[in-house]
Design a protein around this motif. Structure first.
Motif, PDB file in Angstrom:
ATOM      1  N   TYR A  80      20.725 -10.015  38.662  1.00 24.46           N
ATOM      2  CA  TYR A  80      20.353  -9.117  37.453  1.00 24.46           C
ATOM      3  C   TYR A  80      19.076  -9.100  37.086  1.00 24.46           C
ATOM      4  O   TYR A  80      18.391  -7.984  37.007  1.00 24.46           O
ATOM      5  CB  TYR A  80      21.532  -9.766  36.315  1.00 24.46           C
ATOM      6  N   HIS A  81      18.312 -10.352  36.950  1.00 24.13           N
ATOM      7  CA  HIS A  81      17.027 -10.414  36.571  1.00 24.13           C
ATOM      8  C   HIS A  81      16.145  -9.851  37.545  1.00 24.13           C
ATOM      9  O   HIS A  81      14.979  -9.346  37.290  1.00 24.13           O
ATOM     10  CB  HIS A  81      16.885 -11.587  36.126  1.00 24.13           C
ATOM     11  N   GLN A 116      21.528  -4.539  30.249  1.00 24.00           N
ATOM     12  CA  GLN A 116      22.521  -5.458  29.809  1.00 24.00           C
ATOM     13  C   GLN A 116      24.126  -4.697  29.913  1.00 24.00           C
ATOM     14  O   GLN A 116      25.218  -5.323  30.494  1.00 24.00           O
ATOM     15  CB  GLN A 116      22.284  -5.916  28.516  1.00 24.00           C
ATOM     16  N   GLU A 123      26.744 -14.024  37.409  1.00 24.88           N
ATOM     17  CA  GLU A 123      25.824 -13.441  36.437  1.00 24.88           C
ATOM     18  C   GLU A 123      26.413 -13.763  35.059  1.00 24.88           C
ATOM     19  O   GLU A 123      25.828 -13.110  34.075  1.00 24.88           O
ATOM     20  CB  GLU A 123      25.589 -12.170  36.710  1.00 24.88           C
ATOM     21  N   SER A 143      23.740 -14.513  32.702  1.00 21.46           N
ATOM     22  CA  SER A 143      23.118 -13.427  32.558  1.00 21.46           C
ATOM     23  C   SER A 143      23.573 -12.590  31.177  1.00 21.46           C
ATOM     24  O   SER A 143      22.994 -11.682  30.791  1.00 21.46           O
ATOM     25  CB  SER A 143      22.518 -12.369  33.626  1.00 21.46           C
ATOM     26  N   GLU A 146      24.882 -11.596  27.685  1.00 22.75           N
ATOM     27  CA  GLU A 146      24.478 -11.883  26.489  1.00 22.75           C
ATOM     28  C   GLU A 146      25.653 -11.836  25.267  1.00 22.75           C
ATOM     29  O   GLU A 146      26.490 -11.371  25.385  1.00 22.75           O
ATOM     30  CB  GLU A 146      23.455 -11.228  26.007  1.00 22.75           C
ATOM     31  N   HIS A 174      18.563 -19.895  33.186  1.00 22.95           N
ATOM     32  CA  HIS A 174      18.247 -18.597  32.980  1.00 22.95           C
ATOM     33  C   HIS A 174      18.287 -17.598  34.472  1.00 22.95           C
ATOM     34  O   HIS A 174      17.996 -16.623  34.417  1.00 22.95           O
ATOM     35  CB  HIS A 174      17.051 -18.211  32.554  1.00 22.95           C
ATOM     36  N   HIS A 212      14.947 -15.648  38.730  1.00 24.67           N
ATOM     37  CA  HIS A 212      14.187 -14.385  38.026  1.00 24.67           C
ATOM     38  C   HIS A 212      14.187 -14.264  36.668  1.00 24.67           C
ATOM     39  O   HIS A 212      13.349 -13.739  36.127  1.00 24.67           O
ATOM     40  CB  HIS A 212      14.779 -12.902  38.698  1.00 24.67           C
ATOM     41  N   GLY A 213      15.215 -14.825  35.884  1.00 28.97           N
ATOM     42  CA  GLY A 213      15.161 -14.889  34.593  1.00 28.97           C
ATOM     43  C   GLY A 213      14.286 -15.776  34.089  1.00 28.97           C
ATOM     44  O   GLY A 213      14.041 -16.074  32.589  1.00 28.97           O
ATOM     45  N   THR A 214      13.638 -16.753  34.763  1.00 25.15           N
ATOM     46  CA  THR A 214      12.922 -17.819  34.159  1.00 25.15           C
ATOM     47  C   THR A 214      11.373 -17.353  34.398  1.00 25.15           C
ATOM     48  O   THR A 214      11.003 -16.886  35.395  1.00 25.15           O
ATOM     49  CB  THR A 214      13.073 -19.099  35.288  1.00 25.15           C
ATOM     50  N   THR A 215      10.468 -17.417  33.339  1.00 31.25           N
ATOM     51  CA  THR A 215       9.197 -17.057  33.632  1.00 31.25           C
ATOM     52  C   THR A 215       8.481 -18.668  33.821  1.00 31.25           C
ATOM     53  O   THR A 215       8.814 -19.495  33.446  1.00 31.25           O
ATOM     54  CB  THR A 215       8.514 -16.683  32.301  1.00 31.25           C
TER      55      THR A 215
END
Lengths: 230, 230
Positions: free
Chosen positions: A39-40, A66, A123, A126, A128, B37, B40-43
């Motif tokens: 997803y991200h 989303q 996911e 991911s 929310e 996360h 890819h959802g992690t920075t």
DNA sequence: ACTCCTACCGAGCGATCGCTCGGTAGGAGT
DNA sequence: ACTCCTACCGAGCGATCGCTCGGTAGGAGT
């Protein structure tokens, strides 16, 4: 009479039928992207390109990235739950048959709809807010269906497990796990795999493989007779 | 002699021992973020903050975000493979015992190191180039270990499975699946769970639960005797 | 003929991303 | 005293992100 019987049989087996392209093209494009990059890791531009839309064109159909994920995941859970309930209903009153068909259904779904099931499982992080909670509830409900049947079978003496709850979890996990590795170009069709998995699952409950390999349509009399097997 | 025996026993059981904080603090911070996360959802800023470093401070230790993931995943696979080999080695020549200990080891790892195992399994997509290939090879090797033991057991007549390959896959999947749901604050310790899973796995091969619930240290003579069981 | 409505875009905005530049602080070695 | 080297930062660069603005094209309804 003839028509009604035919229709009943058709309805009863609906949970075994899997068509292709069941998702709207845009959602299918999003699903493909999510499977490939997560997803991200997926950008809205990638989805739009794959769906042959511009970015604003995509946003005409769905309010956000989303929303795409939520739609996919909700579709997946709804589909699985309906099929599961149909499978159990078709089994009639025999707990052993209920279990066999439910596992077959679970395996069938995770093979036929492996991409969908894979995203729905991987996911969750991911998702929310409420859609995440709702999704987890669906998962729990699915597990609960198997738990209930196993518990019932334990009470009736059909099944034999030292720790039914753990066995149930192991069975569900091995079925949902199919989505992680199943490939359409592999050795087995979803139907073959589902039969094998149903037998493997039965063995964990001390029930022999009970090689019921014929088509479901050949021997419908077994389920009708109100005979307690054990 | 006394020392050597003690050391041997200690080494033999090393695959059962799990310490905390085995990862360098920075990798642990990255792992926590990835679990929460996704990769890819992690920075990189989130990881740096959790490790109480600045962003350039983080890059002093690892060349890229990808390098963090690779380090984590490689650590996980190395750890699991070493433990698996130790477990099989401890089992001696009995195939049934080899299987029992290998499954116990697999379950133990995926419960004790659930975050590590979860990322190693779920972020394969996020691995780039060679490290992805290498990781998949490790996974296959892990599966192959179980396949080999089951095949050996089939040949020797200890195991009974209609489709050994599918059963093997189902067993491995249900063990690796532990990483997805196991919580440290749950009902079972990893050790309790591993024993139960080993028994569930045995049942899929037609071997009774064989309630060997005592400590491993009580009956080491069984494995020593070169008796073919079946 | 005119008004809607659905189904789309080209261009671009503000925010955030991974990563880097050019440093410093302080301990070890000689 | 001087030179390294390790272990870090403040500031910021270029790219890309999710998403939006202000449109158009074309069919349906009246």
């Amino acid at each position: 009479m003839k028509v009604e019987t035919a229709k009943k049989v058709e309805d009863a087996a609906a949970w075994r039928k899997y068509s292709e392209n069941m998702l709207p093209p845009l959602l299918q494009a999003a699903l493909d992207c999510f499977v490939e990059h997560g997803y991200h890791g997926t950008t809205i531009r990638t989805v739009a390109a794959r769906a042959k839309l511009s970015v604003p064109g995509l946003y005409h159909h769905y309010a956000s990235k989303q929303a795409l994920l939520v739609a996919i995941v909700q579709f997946a859970m709804k589909d699985l739950l309906v099929r599961s309930e149909d499978a159990v209903a078709e089994a009639g009153s025999s707990v052993e048959e209920q279990f066999r068909l439910l596992i077959e259904c679970l395996a069938l779904f995770h093979a036929h709809r492996s991409e969908l099931a894979f995203i729905a499982a991987s996911e969750i992080r991911s998702l929310e807010g409420e859609s995440r909670t709702a999704h987890i509830q669906s998962r729990d409900k699915q597990q609960q269906m198997v738990d209930d049947i196993i518990n019932q079978g334990m009470r009736e003496g059909n099944f034999d497990a030292e720790h039914p709850k753990d066995t149930s979890r192991a069975i569900v996990t091995m079925c949902t796990g199919i989505a992680q590795w199943y490939r359409r170009d592999g050795e087995l069709t979803p139907e073959e795999l589902a039969l094998r998995y149903a037998n493997i699952a039965r063995m964990t409950l001390g029930v022999g493989p009970g090689s019921r390999r014929e088509s479901v349509f050949t021997a419908p009399t077994v389920g009708d007779a109100p005979i307690v097997v054990n």
